[in-house]
Design a protein around this motif. Sequence first.
Motif, PDB file in Angstrom:
ATOM      1  N   THR A  53       0.855  -1.182   0.000  1.00 39.04           N
ATOM      2  CA  THR A  53       0.000   0.000   0.000  1.00 39.04           C
ATOM      3  C   THR A  53       0.894   1.237   0.000  1.00 39.04           C
ATOM      4  N   VAL A  66      -7.084  -0.568  -6.540  1.00 38.46           N
ATOM      5  CA  VAL A  66      -8.014  -0.312  -5.442  1.00 38.46           C
ATOM      6  C   VAL A  66      -7.377   0.673  -4.473  1.00 38.46           C
ATOM      7  N   GLY A  67      -8.234   1.498  -3.845  1.00 36.52           N
ATOM      8  CA  GLY A  67      -7.767   2.506  -2.908  1.00 36.52           C
ATOM      9  C   GLY A  67      -8.716   3.682  -2.915  1.00 36.52           C
ATOM     10  N   TYR A  68      -8.168   4.880  -2.723  1.00 37.96           N
ATOM     11  CA  TYR A  68      -9.001   6.082  -2.736  1.00 37.96           C
ATOM     12  C   TYR A  68      -8.179   7.316  -3.093  1.00 37.96           C
ATOM     13  N   PHE A 110      -8.811  -2.764   0.435  1.00 33.91           N
ATOM     14  CA  PHE A 110      -9.827  -1.994  -0.260  1.00 33.91           C
ATOM     15  C   PHE A 110     -10.627  -2.924  -1.177  1.00 33.91           C
ATOM     16  N   ASP A 111     -11.884  -2.586  -1.406  1.00 40.93           N
ATOM     17  CA  ASP A 111     -12.716  -3.349  -2.338  1.00 40.93           C
ATOM     18  C   ASP A 111     -12.721  -2.732  -3.725  1.00 40.93           C
ATOM     19  N   GLU A 170     -12.146   4.617  -4.858  1.00 41.38           N
ATOM     20  CA  GLU A 170     -13.213   5.588  -4.667  1.00 41.38           C
ATOM     21  C   GLU A 170     -12.700   7.009  -4.477  1.00 41.38           C
TER      22      GLU A 170
END
Length: 89
Positions: A3, A31-33, A83-84, A87
């Motif tokens: 990450t 995946v993440g934000y 994370f899914d 976003e």
Amino acid sequence: MNTYRLMVTGRVQGVNYRRFVVDMAHALNYVGYVKNRNDGSVEVVMNCEYEEDLEFFISKLYDGSMFSDVHDVTCQKIDYLIFDDFEKR
């Protein structure tokens, strides 16, 4: 899997930069934000397996959206987060 926290500075708020990052992350299946910070920068936290992929993603962050002007992107490896999806926060 690792990450990373990427801090993006420059003209990156109010110019659809987060939308650009979300679209790019979805296209690359990351995946993440991404979120705006109070200091005018943008924070991106994402999972990435290979260093080459991370370097490619960072190069795209420098490209940015049409009206953005990225000055710098710093990268820091952080503790693994799950994370899914990717976003906009």
